[in-house]
Each structure stands twice: as C-alpha cells, then as structure tokens.
Scaffold this motif. Structure first.
Motif, PDB file in Angstrom:
ATOM      1  N   LEU A  17      -0.687  23.727  48.993  1.00 47.12           N
ATOM      2  CA  LEU A  17      -0.187  24.304  47.750  1.00 47.12           C
ATOM      3  C   LEU A  17       0.008  25.814  47.871  1.00 47.12           C
ATOM      4  N   LYS A  18      -0.885  26.477  48.591  1.00 52.14           N
ATOM      5  CA  LYS A  18      -0.768  27.926  48.768  1.00 52.14           C
ATOM      6  C   LYS A  18       0.497  28.296  49.538  1.00 52.14           C
ATOM      7  N   ARG A  19       0.975  27.379  50.380  1.00 53.12           N
ATOM      8  CA  ARG A  19       2.163  27.652  51.194  1.00 53.12           C
ATOM      9  C   ARG A  19       3.472  27.326  50.468  1.00 53.12           C
ATOM     10  N   ILE A  20       3.386  26.585  49.376  1.00 51.38           N
ATOM     11  CA  ILE A  20       4.594  26.116  48.692  1.00 51.38           C
ATOM     12  C   ILE A  20       5.527  27.255  48.283  1.00 51.38           C
ATOM     13  N   PRO A  21       5.043  28.338  47.635  1.00 56.04           N
ATOM     14  CA  PRO A  21       5.982  29.397  47.235  1.00 56.04           C
ATOM     15  C   PRO A  21       6.763  29.978  48.411  1.00 56.04           C
ATOM     16  N   GLU A  22       6.093  30.170  49.548  1.00 59.86           N
ATOM     17  CA  GLU A  22       6.781  30.715  50.715  1.00 59.86           C
ATOM     18  C   GLU A  22       7.768  29.705  51.304  1.00 59.86           C
ATOM     19  N   TYR A  23       7.381  28.438  51.311  1.00 56.75           N
ATOM     20  CA  TYR A  23       8.324  27.419  51.772  1.00 56.75           C
ATOM     21  C   TYR A  23       9.578  27.420  50.902  1.00 56.75           C
ATOM     22  N   VAL A  24       9.384  27.464  49.586  1.00 56.89           N
ATOM     23  CA  VAL A  24      10.521  27.447  48.670  1.00 56.89           C
ATOM     24  C   VAL A  24      11.431  28.648  48.920  1.00 56.89           C
ATOM     25  N   GLU A  25      10.837  29.819  49.123  1.00 47.89           N
ATOM     26  CA  GLU A  25      11.645  31.019  49.367  1.00 47.89           C
ATOM     27  C   GLU A  25      12.403  30.918  50.697  1.00 47.89           C
ATOM     28  N   ILE A  26      11.737  30.417  51.718  1.00 44.51           N
ATOM     29  CA  ILE A  26      12.397  30.261  53.023  1.00 44.51           C
ATOM     30  C   ILE A  26      13.539  29.244  52.930  1.00 44.51           C
ATOM     31  N   PHE A  27      13.298  28.135  52.254  1.00 46.23           N
ATOM     32  CA  PHE A  27      14.303  27.069  52.176  1.00 46.23           C
ATOM     33  C   PHE A  27      15.499  27.443  51.306  1.00 46.23           C
ATOM     34  N   THR A  28      15.251  28.199  50.235  1.00 49.11           N
ATOM     35  CA  THR A  28      16.328  28.480  49.270  1.00 49.11           C
ATOM     36  C   THR A  28      16.855  29.904  49.335  1.00 49.11           C
ATOM     37  N   GLY A  29      16.071  30.802  49.940  1.00 48.12           N
ATOM     38  CA  GLY A  29      16.453  32.210  49.962  1.00 48.12           C
ATOM     39  C   GLY A  29      16.027  32.959  48.724  1.00 48.12           C
ATOM     40  N   GLN A  30      15.291  32.301  47.830  1.00 45.59           N
ATOM     41  CA  GLN A  30      14.838  32.932  46.587  1.00 45.59           C
ATOM     42  C   GLN A  30      13.397  32.546  46.309  1.00 45.59           C
ATOM     43  N   PRO A  31      12.591  33.475  45.770  1.00 39.88           N
ATOM     44  CA  PRO A  31      11.224  33.113  45.403  1.00 39.88           C
ATOM     45  C   PRO A  31      11.229  32.317  44.104  1.00 39.88           C
ATOM     46  N   PRO A  32      10.358  31.335  43.976  1.00 36.61           N
ATOM     47  CA  PRO A  32      10.287  30.594  42.718  1.00 36.61           C
ATOM     48  C   PRO A  32       9.689  31.450  41.609  1.00 36.61           C
ATOM     49  N   LYS A  33      10.126  31.222  40.391  1.00 36.94           N
ATOM     50  CA  LYS A  33       9.564  31.924  39.240  1.00 36.94           C
ATOM     51  C   LYS A  33       8.174  31.371  38.940  1.00 36.94           C
ATOM     52  N   GLN A  34       7.320  32.217  38.391  1.00 36.47           N
ATOM     53  CA  GLN A  34       5.953  31.792  38.122  1.00 36.47           C
ATOM     54  C   GLN A  34       5.915  30.598  37.172  1.00 36.47           C
ATOM     55  N   ARG A  35       6.784  30.579  36.169  1.00 38.30           N
ATOM     56  CA  ARG A  35       6.781  29.460  35.226  1.00 38.30           C
ATOM     57  C   ARG A  35       7.184  28.152  35.928  1.00 38.30           C
ATOM     58  N   GLU A  36       8.037  28.249  36.939  1.00 38.62           N
ATOM     59  CA  GLU A  36       8.414  27.060  37.700  1.00 38.62           C
ATOM     60  C   GLU A  36       7.234  26.550  38.521  1.00 38.62           C
ATOM     61  N   LEU A  37       6.512  27.494  39.123  1.00 39.71           N
ATOM     62  CA  LEU A  37       5.326  27.113  39.881  1.00 39.71           C
ATOM     63  C   LEU A  37       4.256  26.525  38.972  1.00 39.71           C
ATOM     64  N   ASP A  38       4.106  27.096  37.785  1.00 33.99           N
ATOM     65  CA  ASP A  38       3.110  26.577  36.847  1.00 33.99           C
ATOM     66  C   ASP A  38       3.412  25.130  36.470  1.00 33.99           C
ATOM     67  N   ARG A  39       4.678  24.845  36.194  1.00 33.52           N
ATOM     68  CA  ARG A  39       5.055  23.467  35.845  1.00 33.52           C
ATOM     69  C   ARG A  39       4.845  22.534  37.034  1.00 33.52           C
ATOM     70  N   PHE A  40       5.184  23.018  38.224  1.00 32.86           N
ATOM     71  CA  PHE A  40       5.012  22.231  39.439  1.00 32.86           C
ATOM     72  C   PHE A  40       3.537  21.888  39.662  1.00 32.86           C
ATOM     73  N   LEU A  41       2.671  22.878  39.530  1.00 33.86           N
ATOM     74  CA  LEU A  41       1.244  22.649  39.725  1.00 33.86           C
ATOM     75  C   LEU A  41       0.685  21.733  38.650  1.00 33.86           C
ATOM     76  N   ALA A  42       1.157  21.880  37.427  1.00 32.29           N
ATOM     77  CA  ALA A  42       0.655  21.058  36.327  1.00 32.29           C
ATOM     78  C   ALA A  42       0.993  19.583  36.549  1.00 32.29           C
TER      79      ALA A  42
END
Length: 208
Positions: free
Chosen positions: A177-202
């Motif tokens: 889970l700690k690696r997910i934000p970096e994976y998302v940024e590498i795969f898409t070229g953009q960092p995920p928004k915190q609210r998106e991560l919050d929904r994902f974790l929930a």
C-alpha cells in the motif's frame, strides 16, 4: 447450486467438484485434477462426478471459464469503471491486485503454469493477455494519451503485475500500500490526489 441426493448418499454438486478441482490445481497443478483423486478427497463415489460433468475435460473447461470470467472479466471491468482522472482510473485497476474477489493471483499462476504443457491453454493465455492489454490501453486513450503512449503504459502496468505473479513475489499489505502512490505516478505520469487515495484505501478496508 445444483445438488443431487440419492439412495446411496450425497452426490455433491457441480460447485463442490469444481471447488475441489480448483484446490487441486493450485496445490499440485493440472496433473492433480483427476476424477479419482477428487472423489477420494471429497469422500464421494467416482460415478457421482458424471452427474455434473461429462468428463474430465469438461471439468478442466469449467476451471478455465472460472479463470477467464474472474481475472480477465474483472480486469476489463475495472479498467472501464467510472473515474474522473487517469490516476483514479489506475487506482480502480489496482483494486484487482489487492482483492481476491476481483483477481485471483494464485489461479493466474496455476493457469500460466498449465500453459507450459498445453498449447490450448497457452492460446487461452495469449488471448487473455491481448484482451487485458487492450482494456488498459483504452483506459489511457480515454484520458487523452495517444495510442502509442497508451500501449506502452498498458504494457508497463500489466507486465509488472504478471511479473509479481510469475515470480511469486510476496509483500505484506502495508508495504504494498505504501508503494501504490509511486506506482500510480510512474504508470500514469501524475501523482494521485489525496482524496482518490483515501477512497482507494477505504474500499480496500485500510484506514487512510
């Protein structure tokens, strides 16, 4: 669930036989998916099997259908799920890697191992790879990537995950889970928004 009871006792059900075959495939490979072995494990007569399946091949076909519908079907569905941004779309796909209900990594490994000895199953794998990659590519095109960029990003995502499975990589949930934000940024070229991560974790039952 189809079940049969007769004067000699319980015959089981199609699901009972299929679940036993699934367990055998994961534990010992396709060579362990044999009617006599399954009957012994289930404490059922060998003839009971034929109330639900024509033959062993029909049971193997049912296993492939289960794999196809769960892993390929859900990955395509997640790639097409509603998202406001490409990072949110990527997190929808990432749900597959964390939820056994969406994507069965052990089954994926077992089917890919099976393909090493079966040209027919290899063809199934190749077709699944094509469909999954196409779904991921469409996801990127929808958010403005050209087809070449979309194809390369799709392959990067997919080959990384298949590599995880093929190498039987084990990470504890916290580490992954700690690696997910970096994976998302590498795969898409953009960092995920915190609210998106919050929904994902929930939805993956983890506190933000």
């Amino acid at each position: 669930m189809e079940q049969e009871i007769y004067s000699g006792g319980w015959r089981g059900s199609a699901d009972v036989w299929l679940n036993a075959a699934y367990d055998a495939l994961l534990e010992t490979g396709v060579d362990g998916v044999k009617i006599q072995l399954l009957a012994k494990k289930l404490n059922l007569s060998r003839t009971s099997f034929y109330w639900f399946f024509k033959d062993r091949q029909a049971l193997l076909d049912a296993l492939i259908s289960l794999w196809r519908e769960k892993n390929t079907g859900n990955l395509i569905k997640q790639a097409a799920a509603y998202a406001e941004t490409i990072t949110e779309a990527m997190l929808n796909v990432t749900d597959c890697w964390l939820s056994h209900d969406l994507f069965d990594a052990q089954l994926e490994f077992s089917v890919r191992s099976w393909a090493l000895q079966s040209p027919e199953i290899l063809h199934e794998i190749q077709n699944a790879d094509h469909l999954r990659l196409a779904a991921l590519s469409r996801m990127f095109v929808k958010f403005g990537q050209n087809e070449k960029q979309a194809d390369v990003r799709a392959r990067t995502i997919y080959l990384v995950q298949i590599g995880y499975i093929s190498m039987q990589t084990h990470e504890d949930l916290e580490t992954r889970l700690k690696r997910i934000p970096e994976y998302v940024e590498i795969f898409t070229g953009q960092p995920p928004k915190q609210r998106e991560l919050d929904r994902f974790l929930a939805r993956n039952q983890h506190p933000a």
